[in-house]
Design a protein around this motif. Structure first.
Motif, short mmCIF file in Angstrom:
data_model
loop_
_atom_site.label_atom_id
_atom_site.label_comp_id
_atom_site.label_asym_id
_atom_site.label_seq_id
_atom_site.Cartn_x
_atom_site.Cartn_y
_atom_site.Cartn_z
N LYS A 308 41.55 50.84 30.63
CA LYS A 308 42.50 50.91 30.02
C LYS A 308 43.93 49.89 30.51
O LYS A 308 44.72 48.96 30.05
N ARG A 309 44.03 49.93 32.66
CA ARG A 309 44.30 49.78 33.30
C ARG A 309 44.14 48.29 33.75
O ARG A 309 45.43 47.18 33.15
N LEU A 310 43.26 47.54 33.41
CA LEU A 310 42.63 46.72 33.18
C LEU A 310 43.33 45.44 32.02
O LEU A 310 43.31 44.53 32.11
N GLY A 311 43.36 46.38 30.99
CA GLY A 311 43.77 45.56 29.73
C GLY A 311 42.89 44.44 29.25
O GLY A 311 42.23 44.93 28.83
N MET A 317 36.11 41.39 34.39
CA MET A 317 35.44 42.19 35.43
C MET A 317 34.59 42.08 35.96
O MET A 317 33.36 42.80 34.24
N LYS A 318 33.75 42.08 36.81
CA LYS A 318 32.21 41.68 37.42
C LYS A 318 31.57 42.58 38.00
O LYS A 318 30.33 42.96 37.78
N GLU A 335 49.52 40.22 35.33
CA GLU A 335 49.19 39.03 34.00
C GLU A 335 48.84 38.28 34.57
O GLU A 335 47.68 37.33 34.00
N ASP A 336 48.31 37.70 35.96
CA ASP A 336 47.15 37.05 36.25
C ASP A 336 46.17 37.51 36.31
O ASP A 336 45.16 36.83 36.80
N GLY A 337 45.60 38.84 35.89
CA GLY A 337 44.23 38.99 36.64
C GLY A 337 43.96 40.69 37.70
O GLY A 337 44.93 40.91 37.87
N TYR A 338 42.94 40.54 38.40
CA TYR A 338 43.33 42.24 38.47
C TYR A 338 42.74 42.10 40.76
O TYR A 338 42.05 40.75 40.90
N LEU A 339 42.64 43.15 40.64
CA LEU A 339 42.33 43.64 42.27
C LEU A 339 41.27 44.35 42.46
O LEU A 339 41.96 45.50 41.70
#
Length: 388
Positions: A308-311, A317-318, A335-339
């Motif tokens: 849910k947090r990743l949206g 996500m690999k 908005e640009d990706g994940y970390l």
């Protein structure tokens, strides 16, 4: 905030901050110098635990009668560990008061003289006038100013006319003991802790003196738990290569991590360095195998909520979520990706300096979605120390 896209693969960035005045400009972090109680032993620790490699040395054997310095390297990260060689030393006094900690944050520039003149003209307090240092490998120009918090120094380093191993006065440090690197690439950001009502003062200093822009702000409603809170503002230079989050305490039921830091560091200073990696699972796995301790893991519910947090980024996500949970790695998105990020326990006995390990997959933020889980982990450690 208005931004425009740029390509900067070397520093893992995709944004340039139009509000910043890039009049220096800053090319990156040149080195970070720690004042420590025993540089030889500290160097062994950073090599063994974090995979840094021997690079250069200055001390009695090189004619330095005041201090010994060991320079370690891993990809684009250079750390300098410096200790006093006598009791009548500002280095020793710094360590006596603060314990081991960051004294110098050196910035790589094209023109150290101009960087010094421009910042002093804008209100910086001088630490060191421009100085030309020479040896058979060429010359380096360095100049320093005081940062707007504690006793920390920003040193401008111009090395375009130098081909030596590090700086004049240093010799190559040959060692038979060089454990393999763990995958650190560069300093992603460096975080400062300031005292009550000092964050905005430091922020304005970076705007006025360094031409930085405040591109992210977090208040005590965003960074809060049942017991404590803090506020933070993130400053960046124009090309995004230098990023400084600045924290200050906020009112809470109990003592915040910022207050604990200031109590034990006995003043303001650098709280942590965030070191970038391209493969956080491998990096953290190796660090744990070498004995590096990390903050305790968040509860199961935290990992249940990650999709849910990743949206919209959840399908990109690999990484194996089970592996991330096994290693207690945190996940957030913007908005640009994940970390992906994780935080060590304090590196010294005083609960002050620590490292963050971060892998950016497009995200340019700082893990705001992780704040609550992170600070609850820190509070559990504070409770064990009796400082919450």
């Amino acid at each position: 905030m208005t931004t425009k896209k740029i390509e900067n693969v070397e520093y893992g960035l995709e944004k340039i901050f139009d509000g910043a005045q890039d009049f220096l400009p800053l090319l990156g972090t040149d080195y970070v110098e720690f004042y420590v109680g025993n540089a030889k032993q500290a160097a062994h620790y950073y090599k063994t635990a974090f995979g840094f490699q021997s690079l250069a040395y200055s001390g009695l054997e090189t004619g330095n009668r005041e201090a010994a310095s060991y320079v370690l390297v891993q990809n684009k990260i250079r750390i300098v560990l410096t200790t006093a060689l006598n009791s009548n030393s500002h280095i020793g006094e710094h360590v006596k008061k603060h314990g081991d900690g960051v004294k110098v944050n050196a910035l790589w520039v094209e023109d150290a003289r101009k960087s010094f003149e421009e910042t002093v003209k804008r209100g910086a307090k001088p630490f060191m006038e421009p100085k030309v240092e020479k040896d058979e490998n060429g010359e380096v120009v360095r100049a320093g100013i005081y940062a707007p918090y504690g006793e920390t120094i920003h040193m401008f380093v111009e090395r375009k006319n130098y081909n030596g191993v590090f700086l004049p006065g240093y010799v190559k440090w040959n060692s038979d003991y060089n454990p393999s690197p763990v995958g650190f690439k560069f300093v992603d950001h460096m975080v400062a802790n300031t005292d009550w009502d000092r964050m905005n003062v430091a922020m304005k200093w970076y705007e006025d003196v360094m031409g930085f822009v405040n591109f992210l702000s977090f208040d005590d409603k965003q960074i809060t738990t049942e017991y404590s809170a803090l506020m933070s503002k993130v400053m960046s230079n124009g090309n995004g290569r230098i990023k400084y989050p600045i924290n200050e305490p906020a009112k809470g039921k109990k003592k915040s991590q910022i207050e604990e830091y200031i109590d034990f560091y006995e003043g303001e200073g650098v709280q942590h360095l965030a070191l970038a990696t391209d493969d956080i699972i491998t990096t953290v796995g190796q660090l744990k195998a070498r004995g590096v301790e990390f903050l305790p893991p968040p509860p199961q519910a935290y990992y249940d909520e990650i999709p849910k947090r990743l949206g919209v980024h959840k399908d990109m996500m690999k990484e194996d979520l089970k592996k991330l949970q096994e290693l207690s790695i945190l996940v957030d998105a913007d908005e640009d990706g994940y970390l992906l990020q994780i935080f060590t326990k304090p590196l010294e006995d005083r609960p002050t300096l620590f490292f963050e390990i971060i892998q950016r997959m497009g995200a340019t933020g700082f893990g705001a979605g992780n704040f609550k889980a992170l600070f609850e982990s820190i509070e559990r450690e504070q409770a064990l120390r009796g400082t919450l």
